[in-house]
Design an enzyme around this catalytic site. Structure first.
Site, PDB file in Angstrom:
ATOM      1  N   GLU A 180      -1.054   5.602   1.909  1.00 52.68           N
ATOM      2  CA  GLU A 180      -0.287   5.570   0.655  1.00 52.68           C
ATOM      3  C   GLU A 180      -1.300   5.438  -0.464  1.00 52.68           C
ATOM      4  OE1 GLU A 180       3.564   5.593   2.542  1.00 52.68           O
ATOM      5  OE2 GLU A 180       2.826   6.028   0.539  1.00 52.68           O
TER       6      GLU A 180
ATOM      7  N   GLU B 201       6.764   5.134   4.255  1.00 51.46           N
ATOM      8  CA  GLU B 201       7.107   3.720   4.450  1.00 51.46           C
ATOM      9  C   GLU B 201       8.543   3.501   4.023  1.00 51.46           C
ATOM     10  OE1 GLU B 201       3.764   1.703   2.371  1.00 51.46           O
ATOM     11  OE2 GLU B 201       3.116   1.223   4.399  1.00 51.46           O
TER      12      GLU B 201
ATOM     13  N   CYS C 191       1.451   2.787  -8.435  1.00 52.74           N
ATOM     14  CA  CYS C 191       1.020   4.118  -7.992  1.00 52.74           C
ATOM     15  C   CYS C 191       2.005   5.194  -8.406  1.00 52.74           C
ATOM     16  CB  CYS C 191       0.885   4.119  -6.486  1.00 52.74           C
ATOM     17  SG  CYS C 191       2.425   3.653  -5.693  1.00 52.74           S
TER      18      CYS C 191
ATOM     19  N   ASN D  38      -1.776  -4.697  -6.350  1.00 57.97           N
ATOM     20  CA  ASN D  38      -0.754  -4.585  -7.403  1.00 57.97           C
ATOM     21  C   ASN D  38       0.621  -5.085  -6.992  1.00 57.97           C
ATOM     22  OD1 ASN D  38      -0.434  -2.401  -5.685  1.00 57.97           O
ATOM     23  ND2 ASN D  38       0.184  -1.008  -7.311  1.00 57.97           N
TER      24      ASN D  38
END
Ligand SMILES: NC(=O)c1ccc[n+]([C@@H]2O[C@H](COP(=O)([O-])OP(=O)(O)OC[C@H]3O[C@@H](n4cnc5c(N)ncnc54)[C@H](O)[C@@H]3O)[C@@H](O)[C@H]2O)c1
Ligand SMILES: O=C[C@H](O)CS(=O)(=O)O
Length: 491
Positions: free
Chosen positions: A260, A469, A294, A159
């Site tokens: 993640e 991150e 997400c 994505n």
């Protein structure tokens, strides 16, 4: 139709292993198609276990040399990489939009988003310090050094084909690690282009290696890295089921993990909210990348006092969204990534309607545009038993549920195994901090729908994974402490 870039060599269409561009060991290729038309427009190697092993050998061989490069020199190399990414924003943006489908403005925006992580970790590389510890007994000197963990394997989703891999490779290189990586089979070209620019920036042979693979061959490639004890860390961005699989398979070699994973974000609008701001915040967060992020709101909760006004404004804004290919500058919502994605979105809408939800706008595919298009959709009268409330839709569907009390909506918002992002709109200062404390998620937006930033720690809790991150904490994911104690120093 082939993609024409200003820098056609940014389409190397081969693996990069040990500083060499090469085919798969059995020369098999994987087609890459344009989600807007399903037409094949490029191909890349379909990697094998042998390619995966060659990549680890190269990364392991390069580790000792790279870790000993002075931090400032590593930083300069990474900064050159950032500058090259920014300089090629147009080519990279067009490449992202062609292989992932997002509108061109979003594709170009993602290039700068990816570069922001590269620039950030070029700076952070020079700030890797440790501790000088006051000795509790005489005659000792005590230190805590931060050291790179070693070879890391990065596995990324489709994505955000640039940003997700950049925010893994940049901190890894900054920390002194070496990298083997595998991008998603739907969007391999952007990662290859970024690796090409890293080579140009002076990343030494073997420090960064990339293997591309089909959905069918991906397990074969990644299993090599999971089983190899020289791979000391897996950094993964993708679905929760795959993340749990990687965690289980990492146990035998005790790899460090950053996961993640999936989300199911609540978006809550209270009676005291600015309704117009809440509508705009939802438009930004929900419909970015066609809802394929997400951190997209997956459940929208609106308090009774503003429900009618909010829903009417939202339906009008969503109904006006322009749907089309990235080649049309007017497009605001592109095609979904593939047929599986559209099937899931359609299933969620049909399940919701069967459960009593009403479609205010959208609700169907758009076959006149192409097989992968789905209309931006607002559902009302959604409830917690519907698939769209329990699963991540990952598409342009906004299911709205009315609520009455704060206590009720906190329970509803947290009633999910996921915990990545959560959003709410309120102007009640006490309520704001009650909600910020109560919501079970790694990221909380207060009167804000656009949260991503390289300076912030990005990540989730519960089934959305662990590790962060970006931010000053992002480097720690690629390092470990070494405690050094020197004794017998009494005068
Ligand atoms: N938390 C985040 O930052 C974040 C960001 C983007 C996407 N996601 C999540 O990713 C999902 C959508 O992305 P996706 O469809 O690419 O996810 P996915 O899990 O299907 O694939 C992600 C990567 O894992 C690889 N993979 C798939 N099966 C594997 C296996 N058995 N062994 C090893 N590797 C395997 C894929 O090839 C791809 O490279 C959504 O759930 C979304 O929420 C999370
Ligand atoms: O889809 C997941 C991305 O991490 C979202 S963001 O671009 O980092 O906000």
């Amino acid at each position: 139709m082939p993609l024409t870039l200003q820098r056609q060599d940014l389409l190397p269409a081969r693996h990069f292993i040990g500083g060499e561009w090469c085919e798969a060991s059995d020369a098999r290729r994987l087609d890459v198609s344009d989600p807007a038309t399903n037409a094949v427009f490029a191909s890349v190697p379909d990697g094998t276990a042998a390619d995966a092993r060659a990549a680890v050998e190269a990364a392991h061989a390069a580790f000792d040399g790279w870790r000993k490069v002075p931090a400032k020199q590593r930083a300069q190399t990474i900064k050159r990489w950032n500058d090259l990414i920014v300089a090629h924003q147009d080519d990279l943006g067009r490449l992202i939009s062609r292989e992932q489908g997002k509108p061109l403005a979003e594709g170009k925006g993602e290039v700068l988003y990816a570069a922001s992580y590269v620039e950030w970790f070029a700076e952070e590389a020079t700030r890797i310090t440790g501790d000088i510890i006051p000795a509790p007994v005489p005659g000792r000197r005590m230190f805590a050094f931060k050291e790179p963990v070693g070879v890391i394997a990065a596995i990324t989703p489709w994505n955000f084909p640039a940003a997700m891999i950049a925010r893994k490779i940049a901190p890894a290189l900054a920390a002194g690690c070496t990298v083997v990586c595998k991008p998603a089979e739907d969007t391999p070209l952007t990662s290859l282009a970024l690796v090409k620019l890293a080579e140009e920036a002076g990343v030494p042979p073997g420090v960064l290696n990339i293997v591309t693979a089909s959905r069918e061959r991906t397990p074969e490639v990644v299993d090599v890295w999971l089983d190899d004890p020289r791979v000391r860390k897996i950094t993964f961005t993708g679905s929760t089921p795959v993340g749990k699989h990687l965690a289980r398979r990492s146990a035998d070699t005790l790899k460090k993990l950053s996961l993640e994973l999936g989300g199911n974000a609540p978006f809550i609008v209270f009676d005291d909210a600015d309704v117009d701001a809440a509508v705009e915040g939802l438009m930004v967060s929900k419909f970015r990348n066609g809802g394929q992020t997400c951190v997209c709101p997956n459940r929208i909760y609106v308090q009774a006092g503003v429900y009618d006004a909010f829903v009417a404004k939202l339906a009008a804004r969503v109904g006006a969204l322009v749907v089309g290919p990235a080649s049309d500058p007017a497009s605001q919502i592109g095609p979904m990534i593939n047929a599986r994605a559209v099937e899931k979105i359609e299933r969620h809408v049909q399940d919701a309607v069967a459960g009593g939800a009403r479609v205010l706008t959208g609700g169907t595919r758009l076959p006149a545009l192409g097989a992968n298009y789905f209309a931006p959709t607002v559902l009302v009268d959604a409830n917690a038993s519907m698939a769209c409330s329990c699963e991540e839709t990952f598409g342009p569907v906004a299911p709205v549920t009315r609520f009455d009390t704060e206590a009720e909506v906190i329970l509803a918002a947290n009633a999910t195994p996921f915990g990545l992002a959560a959003y709410f709109y309120s102007n009640d200062v006490r309520r704001i901090w009650r909600l910020a404390d109560a919501l079970e998620s790694g990221i909380v937006g207060i009167n804000e729908g656009a949260l991503a930033a390289e300076a912030a720690p990005f990540g989730g809790v519960k089934d959305s994974g662990y590790g962060r991150e970006g931010s000053t904490h992002g480097l720690d994911e690629y390092m470990h402490f070494k405690y050094v104690c020197q004794g017998s120093l009494s005068a």
